[in-house]
Design an enzyme around this catalytic site. Structure first.
Site, PDB file in Angstrom:
ATOM      1  N   ILE A 160       0.844  -1.203   0.000  1.00 35.88           N
ATOM      2  CA  ILE A 160       0.000   0.000   0.000  1.00 35.88           C
ATOM      3  C   ILE A 160       0.879   1.253   0.000  1.00 35.88           C
ATOM      4  CG2 ILE A 160      -1.692   1.303   1.358  1.00 35.88           C
ATOM      5  CD1 ILE A 160      -2.912  -1.454   2.154  1.00 35.88           C
ATOM      6  N   ILE A 239      -4.158   5.501   7.794  1.00 32.18           N
ATOM      7  CA  ILE A 239      -5.009   4.526   7.108  1.00 32.18           C
ATOM      8  C   ILE A 239      -4.651   3.109   7.557  1.00 32.18           C
ATOM      9  CG2 ILE A 239      -5.513   5.795   4.976  1.00 32.18           C
ATOM     10  CD1 ILE A 239      -3.010   3.781   4.000  1.00 32.18           C
ATOM     11  N   ARG A 241      -4.079   1.263  11.210  1.00 33.19           N
ATOM     12  CA  ARG A 241      -4.949   0.708  12.235  1.00 33.19           C
ATOM     13  C   ARG A 241      -4.977   1.671  13.413  1.00 33.19           C
ATOM     14  NH1 ARG A 241      -6.947  -2.184   9.255  1.00 33.19           N
ATOM     15  NH2 ARG A 241      -7.223  -4.441   9.321  1.00 33.19           N
ATOM     16  N   GLU A 270     -12.094   1.667  17.923  1.00 29.76           N
ATOM     17  CA  GLU A 270     -13.242   1.953  17.061  1.00 29.76           C
ATOM     18  C   GLU A 270     -14.331   0.885  17.263  1.00 29.76           C
ATOM     19  OE1 GLU A 270     -10.793   1.918  13.433  1.00 29.76           O
ATOM     20  OE2 GLU A 270     -11.837   0.116  12.780  1.00 29.76           O
ATOM     21  N   HIS A 288     -13.402   3.863   8.863  1.00 33.28           N
ATOM     22  CA  HIS A 288     -12.666   2.690   8.386  1.00 33.28           C
ATOM     23  C   HIS A 288     -13.214   2.211   7.028  1.00 33.28           C
ATOM     24  CE1 HIS A 288     -10.025  -0.835   9.956  1.00 33.28           C
ATOM     25  NE2 HIS A 288      -9.912  -0.706   8.657  1.00 33.28           N
TER      26      HIS A 288
END
Ligand code: DGY
Length: 327
Positions: A160, A239, A241, A270, A288
């Site tokens: 990523i 982006i 965790r 979360e 998320h």
């Protein structure tokens, strides 16, 4: 007498048409209602199952699998799998799988959506407009930060991170990264990115994107001390965790004006969000959704289905689920 068909528990109402190939080989038990499963409901679902498909919203730990005598695989719909207790699964002889690669570009796109949204104050400006404030327009209102030509820091240069670097080229950004290991020179050249130590990354980035997996080693990697090293007008984008960033420390830095802004898709604990972040200006907050494009979320479920089918002995990879994690 025919043998009983295996049972596949699906912890969320995922796309029925993507789950359909499972029905040829198994009984499907799909939770009908979205939302977070509590521990008891999850354990009950896993208890009768031969295989399970879960999302990152489900925490599969020793308690969850305690009664799951038949369970062979837990297929996570997500590339990150910190929601799975791999040691507990291994001890119980249960395989685990994830969904790598298929979401890389979608998440990298979203990292830029967050970066641009925070830099150019998109959500804040929309709130202002919806609030009926446009009459108060002035030339110097809602001034943002230029993205083109800025220095982008990428913390975590996996697939990523690399896809983010690729996108930064279009904005003529200088790209620095930190990773435990440097990329091979050819890949570094392809990404047009240079490895620096973490402290240098923190102090030089105008925009810092966090893209490391969550592990005990990355817990609060971005803490108050790390935030203090950043430029006072820099932006932090998470982006990765929740838990990689110390959200309370971030909220304090924002409240004290020690950071330009932030954009967060993931949060500690979360779906709860630190009230300090909710109250902060110059912050973009999303629930998320980095991988949540129509095609990618379907492709992720299809991968989980392929892993389950393989674990149950069907398809081209029978007996060898392609995306096993945790050894
Ligand atoms: C992942 O796959 O780990 C993402 O965070 C899910 O959206």
């Amino acid at each position: 007498m025919t043998a009983a068909r295996p049972r596949v528990y699906v912890a969320q109402p995922l796309f029925a048409e993507v789950l359909a190939p499972l029905a040829a080989h198994a009984e499907l038990a799909v939770e009908p209602v979205e939302g977070r499963r509590d521990a008891a409901a999850l354990a009950a679902g896993l208890r009768e199952a031969d295989a399970a498909i879960v999302t990152i919203a489900e925490r599969v730990d020793a308690a969850a699998i305690a009664g799951a005598a038949r369970l062979r695989i837990v297929a996570n719909v997500g590339v990150g799998y910190d929601n799975l207790d791999l040691a507990a699964l291994r001890a119980a002889g249960i395989a685990a799988s994830n969904t790598p690669d298929v979401l890389t570009d979608t998440v990298a796109d979203f990292a830029f959506a967050l970066l641009l949204g925070a830099a150019r104050r998109v959500t804040e400006a929309e709130r202002w407009l919806r609030d009926g404030q446009w009459q108060r327009w002035s030339f110097d209102r809602l001034l943002g930060r230029d993205v083109h030509g800025a220095t982008l820091g990428i913390l975590g240069m996996g697939r990523i991170g690399q896809a983010i670097a690729e996108r930064a080229r279009g904005f003529r950004m200088t790209v620095l990264y930190h990773n435990r290991r440097a990329l091979p020179p050819a890949l570094e050249q392809a990404c047009d990115a240079r490895r620096v130590e973490q402290d240098e990354l923190l102090s030089r980035a105008d925009f810092l994107i966090v893209a490391v997996p969550y592990t005990p080693a990355t817990h609060h990697l971005i803490d108050a001390a790390a935030l203090a090293r950043m430029k006072p007008d820099a932006f932090l984008i998470n982006i990765a965790r929740g838990g990689v960033v110390d959200d309370a420390a971030l909220a304090a830095a924002l409240a004290a004006g020690r950071l330009g802004g932030a954009a967060l898709d993931v949060f500690e604990g979360e779906p709860a969000v630190d009230p300090g972040l909710l109250a902060a200006g110059h912050v973009v907050l999303t629930p998320h959704i980095a991988s949540a494009s129509r095609d990618t979320r379907r492709a992720m479920v299809a991968m989980a289905v392929a892993n389950v089918l393989a674990a149950l002995g069907h398809g081209p990879q029978a007996g060898r689920p392609p995306n096993l994690v945790g050894g």
